[in-house]
Design an enzyme around this catalytic site. Structure first.
Site, PDB file in Angstrom:
ATOM      1  N   HIS A  57       2.374  -5.639  -6.731  1.00  0.00           N
ATOM      2  CA  HIS A  57       1.450  -4.866  -7.560  1.00  0.00           C
ATOM      3  C   HIS A  57       0.282  -5.728  -8.047  1.00  0.00           C
ATOM      4  O   HIS A  57      -0.381  -5.386  -9.014  1.00  0.00           O
ATOM      5  CB  HIS A  57       2.173  -4.292  -8.778  1.00  0.00           C
ATOM      6  N   HIS A 219       5.322   2.397  -5.698  1.00  0.00           N
ATOM      7  CA  HIS A 219       6.191   1.727  -4.726  1.00  0.00           C
ATOM      8  C   HIS A 219       6.191   2.499  -3.425  1.00  0.00           C
ATOM      9  O   HIS A 219       7.062   2.343  -2.587  1.00  0.00           O
ATOM     10  CB  HIS A 219       7.621   1.636  -5.252  1.00  0.00           C
TER      11      HIS A 219
END
Lengths: 332, 209
Positions: A57, A219
């Site tokens: 991320h 995700h």
């Protein structure tokens, strides 16, 4: 799968080394762990903010370690929450006499691992509180589910609670302000395509050439539905609509916004979205106090973006605009 | 009866079977989660295999506790704390037994289920590993109570676990990342229930061999 890596096992380790070499003035590694901490931490008298989660991320979360934001970031495997012992290492490395606030994104794995770490810390008499970020309006919020996901709105928590901690507020006060940020922040995301988790080697889902996934998570987990692609303006209007439907914002109120790229969307496209976002808010006579634009909470190489909105009062405004100096966020 | 040698063989084989099914677990997780359940479990159980070498002369408590700590510190995600808690709880009821009998396994099932419920704030019907483990426990316990031996009870448990995994296809996820999908999670088999099934099946296969 094409990736610029050496081995899937060493991705996180090698990435962390690379971050430290890029930003030695901000972060250093806690030896033998996947924790990056602020160089001058622990700072006595200041509440320590710790966040973290799966890797992939970037710049979250290590990019926000520094003055006015986080004291430590804990990196898990790609898209996998870090383990409790790693979070505990972070707590021990930066925890001060003022206590520690854990900023947790609402995923069962993150919540469980951070909670176990908090239990370990309590056994050693370290004061630990937590806040759970759940800003994603794409998923149903009901008492029967895990609740909403924590996504890019987490950056507002890091910034605002970080500023409150930097001012020397107490653990209770910092936690309260962090919760206030969570209560007033909403995010909606979409994607044009999948990402590939290196250890899996295959894209997380498939989309037709003209198809998009609306409301997906960071995700690559599926969103609310697939639909035909539309223009940037239409997407922006739809996504802001979802946010406002969930958290009404009245005429005259002030907000902060994040137009967040998911990893593979150029700034050019984010600016086009931002242009429409501003004009929509202006039409509603909602004032924009701050615009953050770029890659803040990404999903590897996923093309797509999210819009986050925070409703601001005077207190939040002051803290949002307070000084910060981290690798990925500077407020001078 | 399960003696130390058989017990270590069970653990070793569980690890092998989890590693063998890594891709299957990832694929199941891809449909409703983020496709890493297999990778995470395989990483954890590979570490467990390395530790087993050194545990040959340890008691059950030490073995189970070591497995728990290894899983907690290597798996991550939701499975790390859940399976870690399960093994940790199991370690607390076997003490320094020489062999494990059916009643010990019932006790293990009970504390494992309690531990997972508490850690995951979940229950049967939420589309999680508990939908496999609870039916297995119930079948095991009623078999033992009706006078069946460990072999037969383990078979019954495995059968119920298989049905439990099938059942997860029909229900909506209420916990974990799959819960974000709401109704769209219906039709997909739960990866956590599947990994629990692998464990229960391995136990049955070995005690019946």
């Amino acid at each position: 799968m094409k990736k610029i890596i050496n081995s899937t096992e060493e991705i996180v380790n090698e990435m962390l080394d690379g971050i430290v070499k890029a930003h030695p003035e901000h972060v250093k590694r806690v030896e033998g762990t996947s924790v990056l901490k602020r160089v001058n931490s622990p700072i006595q008298g200041k509440v320590a903010l710790i966040s973290g989660g799966g890797s992939g991320h970037e710049p979250s979360h290590a990019g926000f370690v520094g003055k006015g934001m986080l004291d430590a970031a804990v990196a898990g495997e790609v898209f996998t929450s870090p383990t409790p012992d790693q979070v505990f290492e972070a707590i021990k490395a930066v925890g001060s006499d003022a206590g520690v606030l854990l900023v947790i994104k609402n995923y069962s794995g993150d919540v469980m691992n951070f909670e176990m770490a908090a239990e370990m810390a309590e056994m050693e008499d370290i004061k630990v509180e937590k806040v759970i970020v759940n800003d994603d309006v794409a998923v149903e919020n009901s008492t029967y589910t895990t609740g909403r996901r924590g996504v890019a709105g987490t950056i507002f928590v890091h910034k605002i609670a970080g500023a409150a901690a930097e001012e020397g507020r107490s653990l209770e006060e910092v936690q309260k302000i962090a919760q206030k940020v969570v209560d007033n922040t909403r995010t909606m995301g979409m994607s044009l395509g999948a990402c590939t988790v290196p250890a899996v080697g295959k894209p997380s889902f498939t989309l037709a050439e003209d198809e998009i996934e609306m409301g997906l998570g960071i995700h690559g987990e599926p969103g609310t539905h697939k639909e035909k692609i539309s223009s940037a303006d239409e997407l922006t209007e739809y996504m802001l609509g979802k946010i406002i439907q969930d958290m009404p914002i009245e005429k005259g109120e002030e907000v902060g916004v994040i137009v967040n790229g998911l990893g593979a969307t150029p700034l050019m496209e984010l600016y086009i979205v931002n242009r429409k976002l501003h004009s929509l808010l202006e039409e509603k006579e909602i004032k924009i106090n701050k615009t953050l634009i770029g890659n803040y909470m990404t999903s590897l190489e996923m093309p797509g973006f999210s819009i986050s909105v925070i409703k601001l009062d005077e207190e939040l405004k002051g803290l949002l605009n307070a000084k910060a100096d981290t690798p990925a966020f500077k407020e001078i | 009866m399960i003696d130390k040698t058989m017990f270590l063989e069970i653990i070793n084989k569980i690890a092998d079977n989890i590693i063998l099914n890594k891709d299957l677990l990832n694929e199941l997780d891809m449909a409703i989660g983020d496709s890493d359940h297999g990778s995470n479990m395989a990483r954890g159980f590979s570490e467990v295999k390395k530790k087993l070498e050194t545990l040959k002369d340890s008691d059950y408590q030490t073995i189970l506790k070591t497995i728990a700590m290894t899983l907690i510190s290597t798996v991550g995600g939701a499975s790390g704390p859940l399976y870690g808690t399960a093994f940790l709880k199991a370690s607390s009821v076997v003490g320094d037994r020489e062999v494990l009998d059916s009643n010990d396994l019932i006790k293990i099932y009970e504390v494992v289920i309690d531990g997972i419920k508490q850690r995951g704030k979940s229950d049967k019907g939420d589309k999680t590993m508990l939908d496999c483990i609870i039916p297995a426990y119930e079948a095991f316990k009623s078999s033992v109570e009706s006078g069946k031996d460990l072999k037969e009870a383990s078979k019954q448990a495995e059968q119920a676990a298989t049905e439990g995994v099938e059942y997860t296809k029909t229900i909506k996820a209420l916990k974990g990342r799959a819960s974000f999908l709401g109704d769209r999670s219906i039709g997909h088999q739960d990866p956590g229930a599947t990994s629990s099934h692998i464990i229960i099946k391995t136990i049955s296969d070995i005690v019946n061999n």
